[in-house]
Scaffold this active site. Structure first.
Site, PDB file in Angstrom:
ATOM      1  CB  VAL A   1      -0.933   0.007   1.236  1.00 25.97           C
ATOM      2  CG1 VAL A   1      -1.747   1.295   1.286  1.00 25.97           C
ATOM      3  CG2 VAL A   1      -1.856  -1.206   1.209  1.00 25.97           C
TER       4      VAL A   1
ATOM      5  CE1 TYR B   1       0.771  -8.734   6.064  1.00 27.59           C
ATOM      6  CE2 TYR B   1       3.097  -9.064   6.478  1.00 27.59           C
ATOM      7  CZ  TYR B   1       2.082  -8.626   5.663  1.00 27.59           C
ATOM      8  OH  TYR B   1       2.374  -8.080   4.445  1.00 27.59           O
TER       9      TYR B   1
ATOM     10  CG  ASN C   1       7.990  -4.317   6.857  1.00 31.76           C
ATOM     11  OD1 ASN C   1       7.522  -3.443   7.576  1.00 31.76           O
ATOM     12  ND2 ASN C   1       7.578  -4.522   5.612  1.00 31.76           N
TER      13      ASN C   1
END
Length: 184
Positions: free
Chosen positions: A112, A156, A149
């Site tokens: 995104v 997640y 990350n």
């Protein structure tokens, strides 16, 4: 590859169609078409830059994306997230197969644009891939994230994904493939 992709729709949760995000933005999730290969490649470059890689790292061409995603034997599908007709994110995925479980979906990339992060667009994309996997009888959905990350790993985890630290990823690149085969 499925001849036709079907997916249930649940407003603000998942599905192909227009959703109102938690920030009030109207985001449309749709399947990419052959006409979108330039947009897909541009988003892939955005992902590479986010992952601290130079643009030149992206070797795939628009022609390869066209052949591999929209040719006679497509090997991937791609969702686009758009606001007012402008792509702000994508999810590229394909079938893989588990010898223990059967058909699965592998999410190669979810991205995104920075300007749209935090709006719920990433969640819409991920859950729409999950809904497609479910409708198509897939036993699981897998993907990878870079170990540095933290925002993605936290995202997640919050969605219920299990981290599989006991598995090690292995890869043969183009050079290693030719070396393995004894081809110069």
């Amino acid at each position: 590859m499925a001849a036709e992709t079907s997916c249930p729709f649940k407003e603000q949760q998942y599905g192909l169609g227009t959703h109102t995000t938690k920030k009030g933005t109207k985001v449309t999730i749709r399947l990419a078409t052959e006409a979108d290969v330039g947009t897909i490649r541009k988003l892939i470059v955005g992902l590479a830059l986010y992952e601290k890689e130079p643009e030149e790292t992206v070797e795939v061409t628009e022609d390869e994306l066209r052949r591999d995603g929209f040719g006679a034997q497509p090997v991937f599908r791609c969702l686009l997230a758009e606001v007012e007709g402008v792509a702000i994110g994508f999810a590229l995925f394909f079938y893989n197969y588990s010898t223990w479980q059967g058909r699965c979906i592998y999410l190669e990339d979810l991205y995104v644009d920075e300007s749209a992060r935090g709006t719920g667009t990433g969640t819409l994309l991920l859950k729409t891939v999950a809904a497609i996997a479910h409708v198509e009888g897939c036993k699981r959905m897998s993907w990878q994230a870079l170990d540095w990350n933290t925002p993605a790993l936290d995202f997640y985890k919050a969605l219920g994904a299990n981290r599989l630290d006991s598995w090690v990823n292995l890869r043969l690149g183009e050079k290693e493939l030719t070396q393995l085969l004894g081809i110069s």
